[in-house]
Design a protein around this motif. Structure first.
Motif, short mmCIF file in Angstrom:
data_model
loop_
_atom_site.label_atom_id
_atom_site.label_comp_id
_atom_site.label_asym_id
_atom_site.label_seq_id
_atom_site.Cartn_x
_atom_site.Cartn_y
_atom_site.Cartn_z
N ARG A 274 0.83 -1.21 0.00
CA ARG A 274 0.00 0.00 0.00
C ARG A 274 0.87 1.26 0.00
O ARG A 274 0.57 2.23 -0.69
N GLN A 275 1.92 1.23 0.78
CA GLN A 275 2.79 2.41 0.85
C GLN A 275 3.48 2.66 -0.48
O GLN A 275 3.62 3.79 -0.91
N LYS A 276 3.91 1.57 -1.12
CA LYS A 276 4.70 1.74 -2.35
C LYS A 276 3.82 1.97 -3.60
O LYS A 276 4.16 2.75 -4.46
N PHE A 281 -2.76 -1.00 -5.05
CA PHE A 281 -3.38 -1.52 -3.82
C PHE A 281 -4.89 -1.32 -3.90
O PHE A 281 -5.67 -2.24 -3.63
N SER A 282 -5.29 -0.11 -4.31
CA SER A 282 -6.71 0.19 -4.37
C SER A 282 -7.44 -0.76 -5.33
O SER A 282 -8.54 -1.22 -5.04
N THR A 283 -6.81 -1.05 -6.46
CA THR A 283 -7.41 -1.98 -7.42
C THR A 283 -7.67 -3.34 -6.78
O THR A 283 -8.73 -3.94 -6.97
N HIS A 310 -8.72 -9.48 -3.30
CA HIS A 310 -7.55 -10.01 -2.58
C HIS A 310 -7.35 -9.30 -1.24
O HIS A 310 -6.77 -9.87 -0.33
N ILE A 311 -7.77 -8.04 -1.19
CA ILE A 311 -7.57 -7.28 0.05
C ILE A 311 -8.91 -6.63 0.41
O ILE A 311 -9.56 -6.04 -0.44
N LYS A 318 -8.87 0.50 6.83
CA LYS A 318 -7.89 -0.41 7.42
C LYS A 318 -8.01 -1.79 6.77
O LYS A 318 -9.11 -2.23 6.47
N ILE A 319 -6.89 -2.46 6.61
CA ILE A 319 -6.92 -3.80 6.03
C ILE A 319 -7.53 -4.76 7.05
O ILE A 319 -7.01 -4.90 8.15
N VAL A 320 -8.62 -5.40 6.67
CA VAL A 320 -9.26 -6.34 7.60
C VAL A 320 -9.23 -7.78 7.08
O VAL A 320 -9.67 -8.70 7.76
#
Lengths: 442, 422
Positions: A274-276, A281-283, A310-311, A318-320
């Motif tokens: 997510r940081q990179k 990440f959003s996709t 996937h996420i 927040k990632i849950v």
């Protein structure tokens, strides 16, 4: 600004109907926290509580409907079961607080006459510990970088007596880090059940209650062979994929080359990703992947297919949950060409991240050792192996993720409040906020 | 659609950055486009999928970011072979034409179908018809399960009113789902009830065991005894899908709130030495990336305090919550059934919220037995039966391919409210 209000409780105010109690400053009986109520203020369309918790001053604000629905009196919560029994249709759209007073360790709220609602009684401890506006921001898990070992006979002795303190220590570590190894679990068949059932009854799946991981002639799963396995989570085509996975090494002959177990923390990997690459990440949080298990040549044929991203994120971003199981992916469907393109760009990059993650843990299990890991968080893989006529035999089982977390919370409660008569819903447990990957939005 | 029927013509055009496929079928023509990565990852050769288990064995790390098609050709009239550009260093991809057509992600119309059915009446099935001289009648059983999957509610009559007969019925489908209430539970008046259901109180509309990540999929309630002298006690159902859709039409903004701000569910349970404390937050209505409703979560009795929300969110939540509840209790949305002894009501516990009228039993009694199946096991059996029933008379080797062919079955994408994003 708030402090000034408190020091001059009878100062002019812009609200017409408001009751202000003068400084109260009395301590409330709670277990761990030192709580002092400094001020209680009825703002008619809200209730304000100015408190000092462990010497930190806070202003807590409560919505009237929240207060109404969290009444803990026997009018609102059935005593034996704790179930809420408020008829929702009798609660009006507009609720105004007529008066607030403190009685024993509770707040008693009288509603305005028109609303026709019975008094609401809520323990102050409940208000402080369940304050809705306390946004949960601190770290809710600890990246797993190494294995912590526990001894089976420290958890339960040879007479079957449980050591609750040690068990809680184990569960707490499993919650925060997601991975432990329990040593010296006797290498008898089905012993792993004894370990798993310290937590809860086993989660039964299409692999039955206990499964054997060894080389099969006609494997129903590539795990039952000697090939290497990519990082994955088990049974991703289940809505609630197995929570805790146990793998008990019964036999792992020294002549076997390879076959090490490898673990990696998917939560941590996802955060770094997510940081990179925030866009990629959003996709991955939006476009769903397909997970499937279609296997006809089986005692009971299996036709399972399930789509999920996937996420997964909660309402606070927040990632849950992380869902990663390449061997069990099926075709993406129902997508535009643009979405497909975007998906694969993110997918391939994320896979690279998984492979290049430098905090993986590699361990060759020894007979008697049981790896215990959160299957929703810790990716597991295996190096391929050359049997050289040796035997590698593990026995495995699963425990449901919600029941695992439940047991950890129950144990924390028992450790902290053993001799106090407490309602578990009123107090705050540290482990409640731990993210375990079960898509809980909290 | 079975792609092999009336497939007249297929033409491939390599566009390097994608593959264009012109399909002429049943006298209509369609143009489909396939992204290179989609083609790569869906290769069905032994190099990419383990033959006996169907598990994918492609090392993702070896698949480059940029993939270009060197050439594409049809082999043996049934396979498409894709040769990748040399730089990418990828082995050829082999994909059966039928697979391409059945699983094409690039449908010109994205599928917005709801994939469930509604009805004003309740369907009845006869337990006796499920066996023909002690042998399972798969056609009749499939009719029942298909109805249960698509409509979500039905009744099986003539199930003998002996204790545990319900197990015989349900285990025809799959092993029972064991929960904190055991494998089978009795619904009757208990002295110290674990749950309000085990009393004579009325119950609010709810899904059972909502506080689990995956609450039970299908619930069965077998009426063993329901004496005429017992007043009340009807079982009530509301279709969560239908009221959620109504809510979306009538109050789109409030609907949006209920899909975003999570409710808190909880269970504190202490039974036979086992203590349970589950807390779980999730929205009342779950939508997928296309805003299609894929889940409904409603259980007021098991609600706890809203957490981790701003003042504005809480206000918005309760406004939506109170309004949604009106639809739950709107009589026009409620189906009421007074079960008769021997009847088993079968319903999708995720889609249908259910409740019960309070009852008085001065004389006589009311006794039901209940159990659950997980949605995965239920749906898997439905598909297995669909395949069996539809292919029994097929002379051809029209088998489901272990690896991929679930799209040949019609019921694979039925929406059962289990948060499946399809």
């Amino acid at each position: 600004m708030f402090k000034k209000l408190i020091l001059n409780p009878i100062s002019k105010n812009i609200f017409q109907k408001k009751e202000i109690f003068s400084k109260l400053n009395f301590p409330i009986k709670t277990y761990h926290n030192q709580v002092k109520i400094i001020n209680i203020e009825n703002k008619r369309t809200s209730l304000e509580l100015f408190v000092s918790v462990d010497k930190e001053e806070k202003l807590l604000c409560f919505d009237p409907h929240w207060l109404r629905f969290n009444c803990q009196s026997e009018n609102s919560r059935q005593i034996g079961t704790g179930q809420r029994i408020i008829p929702i249709q009798n609660v009006p759209k507009i609720l105004l607080i007529d008066s607030v007073k403190k009685k024993d360790d509770c707040i008693v709220i009288k509603w305005d006459v028109d609303s026709n609602q019975p008094d609401t009684i809520i323990p102050i401890e409940f208000l402080i510990n369940n304050n809705p506006s306390e946004l949960v921001n601190d770290d809710r898990y600890i990246p797993c970088k190494e294995i912590k070992f526990f001894e089976y006979f420290e958890l339960v002795d040879s007479n079957g007596n449980r050591n609750e303190t040690k068990i809680f220590e184990w569960l707490r570590h499993m919650m925060l880090y997601g991975l432990t190894i329990v040593k010296n679990l006797p290498t008898e068949k089905d012993m792993i059940k004894n370990l798993a059932e310290l937590i809860s009854p086993i989660q039964s799946t299409i692999y039955d209650q206990l499964f054997d991981v060894k080389v099969d002639q006609n494997p129903i799963n590539i795990a039952y062979s000697s090939v290497g396995l990519e990082f994955h989570m088990d049974l991703m085509y289940y809505e609630s994929a197995p929570g805790i996975q146990f793998l008990h090494c019964l036999k792992f002959d020294p002549e076997i080359i390879g076959g090490e177990s490898i673990f990696a923390d998917a939560f941590h990997i996802a955060e770094l990703f997510r940081q990179k690459y925030p866009d990629l990440f959003s996709t991955l949080t939006k476009i769903p992947a397909t997970f499937q298990k279609i296997h006809i040549d089986r005692k009971r044929p299996v036709y399972m297919v399930y789509q999920r991203p996937h996420i997964a994120l909660n309402h606070r971003g927040k990632i849950v949950a992380v869902n990663w199981a390449p061997p069990f992916e099926g075709p993406l469907t129902n997508l535009s060409p643009k979405e497909t393109k975007l998906y694969y760009r993110a997918y391939v990059e994320f896979a690279k991240f998984v492979y290049s993650y430098n905090k993986t843990i590699v361990y060759r299990l020894n007979p008697g050792e049981a790896a215990c890991f959160n299957n929703r968080r810790i990716l597991h893989a295996r190096n391929s192996f050359i049997p050289n006529s040796g035997i590698r035999h593990f026995q495995g089982c699963y425990v449901n993720i919600d029941e695992f977390k439940s047991e950890a919370l129950v144990k924390e409660f028992q450790m902290k409040y053993a001799n106090a008569s407490k309602n578990v819903n009123h107090i705050k447990l540290d482990l409640r906020k731990t993210i375990v990957g079960n898509q809980d939005y909290y | 659609m079975s792609a092999s029927e009336s497939l007249n013509f297929i033409n491939l055009t390599n566009k390097v950055d994608y593959l264009q496929v012109l399909v002429s079928q049943n006298q209509t023509e369609k143009v489909l486009e396939f992204e290179p990565h989609w083609l790569r990852f869906n290769c069905q050769s032994d190099k990419s999928r383990e033959p006996s288990t169907g598990e994918r064995t492609i090392t993702i790390n070896n698949v480059p970011k940029d993939l270009k098609i060197k050439c594409a050709m049809i082999e043996n009239d049934e396979l498409i072979r894709i040769v990748w550009n040399e730089l990418s260093n990828q082995s050829d991809s082999l994909i059966p034409i039928e697979f391409l057509l059945n699983n094409s992600p690039s449908l010109s119309d994205i599928d917005f179908n709801k994939h469930y059915l509604t009805s004003n009446k309740i369907f009845y099935f006869d337990y006796n018809s499920f066996f023909t001289s002690q042998i399972r009648n798969d056609d009749k059983i499939f009719d029942w399960l298909k109805s249960l999957a698509e409509y979500g509610l039905c009744i099986v009559k003539n199930v003998p009113t002996k204790e545990n007969m319900l197990r015989n019925l349900v285990e025809m489908i799959a092993p029972l789902h064991r929960t904190i209430y055991g494998e089978m539970f009795d619904v009757r008046i208990d002295v110290n009830p674990l749950n309000l259901a085990f009393s004579a109180s009325p119950l609010e509309f709810h899904n059972d065991l909502i506080y689990y990540e995956s609450p039970p999929g299908i619930q069965f309630l077998h009426c063993l005894k329901f004496d005429e002298s017992v007043v009340g006690g009807e079982t009530l159902f509301v279709d969560g899908f239908q009221i959620a859709e109504k809510f979306r039409q009538q109050h789109p903004k409030l609907f949006d709130v209920l899909t975003k701000i999570p409710a808190s569910f909880q269970k504190t349970h202490d039974y036979q030495g086992r203590k349970i404390f589950i807390q779980y937050s999730k929205p009342h209505i779950v939508v997928n990336h296309r805003q299609k409703i894929i889940g409904v979560n409603w259980a007021p009795a098991n609600e706890g305090p809203l957490r981790n929300c701003t003042k504005e969110e809480i206000k918005a939540y309760y406004e939506a919550y109170l309004e949604f509840n009106k639809l739950v209790y709107d009589k026009s949305n409620i189906t009421a059934i007074r079960l008769n002894p021997g009847e088993v009501v079968c319903f999708n516990n995720r889609r249908f919220i259910h409740s019960r009228n309070g009852f008085k039993q001065a004389k006589g009694s009311r006794h039901f037995q209940g159990c659950y199946l997980t949605m995965e096991e239920f749906k898997s059996e439905v598909l297995a039966l669909e395949f069996k029933v539809n292919n029994r008379n097929n002379e051809q080797n029209d088998e489901i391919n272990q690896a991929y062919d679930i799209c040949r079955l019609k019921l694979w994408n039925v929406n059962v409210a289990n948060n499946d994003y399809y």
